[in-house]
Design a protein around this motif. Structure first.
Motif, PDB file in Angstrom:
ATOM      1  N   THR A   5      -4.799  -3.730   3.533  1.00 52.52           N
ATOM      2  CA  THR A   5      -3.454  -3.166   3.587  1.00 52.52           C
ATOM      3  C   THR A   5      -3.492  -1.708   3.135  1.00 52.52           C
ATOM      4  O   THR A   5      -4.134  -1.386   2.137  1.00 52.52           O
ATOM      5  CB  THR A   5      -2.494  -3.954   2.675  1.00 52.52           C
ATOM      6  OG1 THR A   5      -2.390  -5.299   3.156  1.00 52.52           O
ATOM      7  CG2 THR A   5      -1.110  -3.326   2.640  1.00 52.52           C
ATOM      8  N   CYS A  84       2.447  -4.029  -4.570  1.00 56.66           N
ATOM      9  CA  CYS A  84       1.534  -5.177  -4.425  1.00 56.66           C
ATOM     10  C   CYS A  84       2.231  -6.475  -4.777  1.00 56.66           C
ATOM     11  O   CYS A  84       2.092  -7.496  -4.086  1.00 56.66           O
ATOM     12  CB  CYS A  84       0.325  -4.996  -5.341  1.00 56.66           C
ATOM     13  SG  CYS A  84      -1.043  -4.144  -4.580  1.00 56.66           S
ATOM     14  N   LEU A  89       0.571  -9.811  -2.430  1.00 54.69           N
ATOM     15  CA  LEU A  89      -0.839  -9.724  -2.048  1.00 54.69           C
ATOM     16  C   LEU A  89      -1.716 -10.530  -3.000  1.00 54.69           C
ATOM     17  O   LEU A  89      -1.540 -10.486  -4.222  1.00 54.69           O
ATOM     18  CB  LEU A  89      -1.291  -8.259  -2.045  1.00 54.69           C
ATOM     19  CG  LEU A  89      -0.563  -7.334  -1.061  1.00 54.69           C
ATOM     20  CD1 LEU A  89      -1.136  -5.924  -1.151  1.00 54.69           C
ATOM     21  CD2 LEU A  89      -0.671  -7.857   0.367  1.00 54.69           C
ATOM     22  N   VAL A  95      -6.571  -3.077  -0.975  1.00 52.73           N
ATOM     23  CA  VAL A  95      -5.453  -2.162  -0.744  1.00 52.73           C
ATOM     24  C   VAL A  95      -5.990  -0.743  -0.757  1.00 52.73           C
ATOM     25  O   VAL A  95      -6.701  -0.345  -1.688  1.00 52.73           O
ATOM     26  CB  VAL A  95      -4.379  -2.315  -1.847  1.00 52.73           C
ATOM     27  CG1 VAL A  95      -3.265  -1.284  -1.658  1.00 52.73           C
ATOM     28  CG2 VAL A  95      -3.817  -3.721  -1.856  1.00 52.73           C
ATOM     29  N   ALA A 190      -6.283  -5.931  -5.115  1.00 50.93           N
ATOM     30  CA  ALA A 190      -4.876  -5.981  -5.533  1.00 50.93           C
ATOM     31  C   ALA A 190      -4.727  -6.464  -6.971  1.00 50.93           C
ATOM     32  O   ALA A 190      -3.864  -5.984  -7.709  1.00 50.93           O
ATOM     33  CB  ALA A 190      -4.079  -6.867  -4.581  1.00 50.93           C
ATOM     34  N   ARG A 194      -2.748  -4.276  -9.862  1.00 53.17           N
ATOM     35  CA  ARG A 194      -1.625  -4.756 -10.664  1.00 53.17           C
ATOM     36  C   ARG A 194      -1.911  -4.628 -12.159  1.00 53.17           C
ATOM     37  O   ARG A 194      -1.008  -4.405 -12.959  1.00 53.17           O
ATOM     38  CB  ARG A 194      -1.317  -6.213 -10.315  1.00 53.17           C
ATOM     39  CG  ARG A 194      -0.459  -6.389  -9.069  1.00 53.17           C
ATOM     40  CD  ARG A 194       0.004  -7.821  -8.897  1.00 53.17           C
ATOM     41  NE  ARG A 194      -1.047  -8.672  -8.384  1.00 53.17           N
ATOM     42  CZ  ARG A 194      -1.171  -9.002  -7.086  1.00 53.17           C
ATOM     43  NH1 ARG A 194      -0.312  -8.557  -6.203  1.00 53.17           N
ATOM     44  NH2 ARG A 194      -2.159  -9.796  -6.692  1.00 53.17           N
TER      45      ARG A 194
END
Length: 251
Positions: A5, A84, A89, A95, A190, A194
Motif C-alpha cells: 500500500t 494504517c 492493515l 506500506v 504496518a 503503528r
C-alpha cells in the motif's frame, strides 16, 4: 512481490508554500499528481492521508482515494500510523510512504523500496540512496547523507559530510567510494509504523532534526536500496514549484 500500500501524507499548512498540496501543476493539484505517479507503481492501492477537507475534496474530484486524519499530528509518520489503523492493515503489510510534495516520483523507485523491505525480514523499514557526485552536495547540511554497513543497512544518517574523510578534507574532491545521499522515501511494515509514534525521540534525532534516527536509536534496522538515478526535484518553496511546473510542461 506481494502487494503493498502507498500512503501519501498531505498537510495543508506550510510555512514556505501555503496550501502546498493544492498547488496547481499543469491543471492538477500537486497531491493528485503525486497519487497518479504512485498509482503507476505495483501498489495494490494508493491513499492520501489528509488533514483538511479541501485536500479530500480535491482528491475526490480526480478519483484519488483519500481519508481524513487529525490535524495535530507532529509528523507525517504519526499521520500514516493513524491511516494504517483506519485502513485495518495487517502488521506484516508493507506500506510505502511517498511524500506529498514529490510530483516527479519514479514509480520504479516505489517498487524497489517495497521489494527491498520484503526481502529483508531482519529490517523494520527500508529507504533509498544514491551516490553523491558533487562535493558541494556532500558538504551541504540540507542534503542528508547515509552510511551503510556490509549488509546494506543504515549505520547513520546525518546532515554532516559523512563518512568524514580524515586525510582528504582539504582536497577539492570527494572520497571514494562516493558518499550517499539519502532519498526521503520509506517502506514500513504496518505493525512497526503503528508502533513508531510511541517510541521516545532519540537525542540524535533532536540534534540532527532527522526522524529516521529514532529507528536506529531503538535498535531497529533500515535497509537501504541503492539507485543509480537521483530523484526529480521535490517542492518546498515557490521556486521549487516553478521548476517542477517547467519540467512537466517540457515533458
Amino acid at each position: 512481490m506481494a502487494g503493498f500500500t502507498v500512503l501519501i501524507p498531505a498537510r495543508l499548512a506550510s510555512s514556505r508554500l501555503p496550501d502546498k498540496p493544492l498547488a496547481d501543476i499543469a491543471g492538477l493539484p500537486m497531491v493528485v499528481r503525486v497519487a497518479q505517479r504512485a498509482a503507476l507503481s505495483g501498489a495494490t492501492r494508493c491513499v492520501v492521508a489528509a488533514d483538511d477537507e479541501r485536500i479530500l475534496q480535491a482528491c475526490a474530484q480526480h478519483g484519488v482515494a483519500a481519508l481524513a486524519t487529525r490535524a495535530d499530528h507532529p509528523s507525517g509518520s504519526d499521520r500514516l500510523a493513524e491511516a494504517c489503523t483506519a485502513l485495518g492493515l495487517a502488521d506484516d503489510q508493507i506500506v510505502v510512504n511517498v511524500q506529498g510534495d514529490e510530483p516527479l516520483i519514479e514509480p520504479a523507485l516505489i517498487d524497489a523500496v517495497a521489494a527491498e523491505l520484503q526481502a529483508r525480514p531482519d529490517c523494520a523499514m527500508s529507504t533509498a540512496a544514491h551516490a553523491i557526485h558533487r562535493r558541494e552536495d556532500w558538504l551541504d547540511p540540507n542534503v542528508v547523507k547515509v552510511v551503510t554497513d556490509a549488509r546494506g543497512t543504515a549505520s547513520y544518517f546525518s546532515r554532516a559530510p559523512i563518512p568524514w574523510w580524515r586525510d582528504g578534507m582539504a582536497r577539492d574532491e570527494l572520497p571514494s567510494p562516493a558518499p550517499l545521499r539519502h532519498i526521503g522515501i520509506y517502506a514500513y511494515r504496518a505493525g512497526f509504523l503503528r508502533r513508531f509514534p510511541t517510541l521516545p525521540p532519540a537525542p540524535t534525532e533532536r540534534l540532527e532534526s532527522l526522524e529516521q534516527l529514532r529507528v536506529l536509536w531503538h535498535g531497529e534496522r533500515i535497509a537501504v536500496h541503492l539507485t543509480a538515478l537521483a530523484p526529480g526535484p521535490g517542492v518546498d518553496t515557490p521556486q521549487d514549484l516553478e521548476r517542477v511546473r517547467a519540467l512537466i510542461r517540457a515533458a
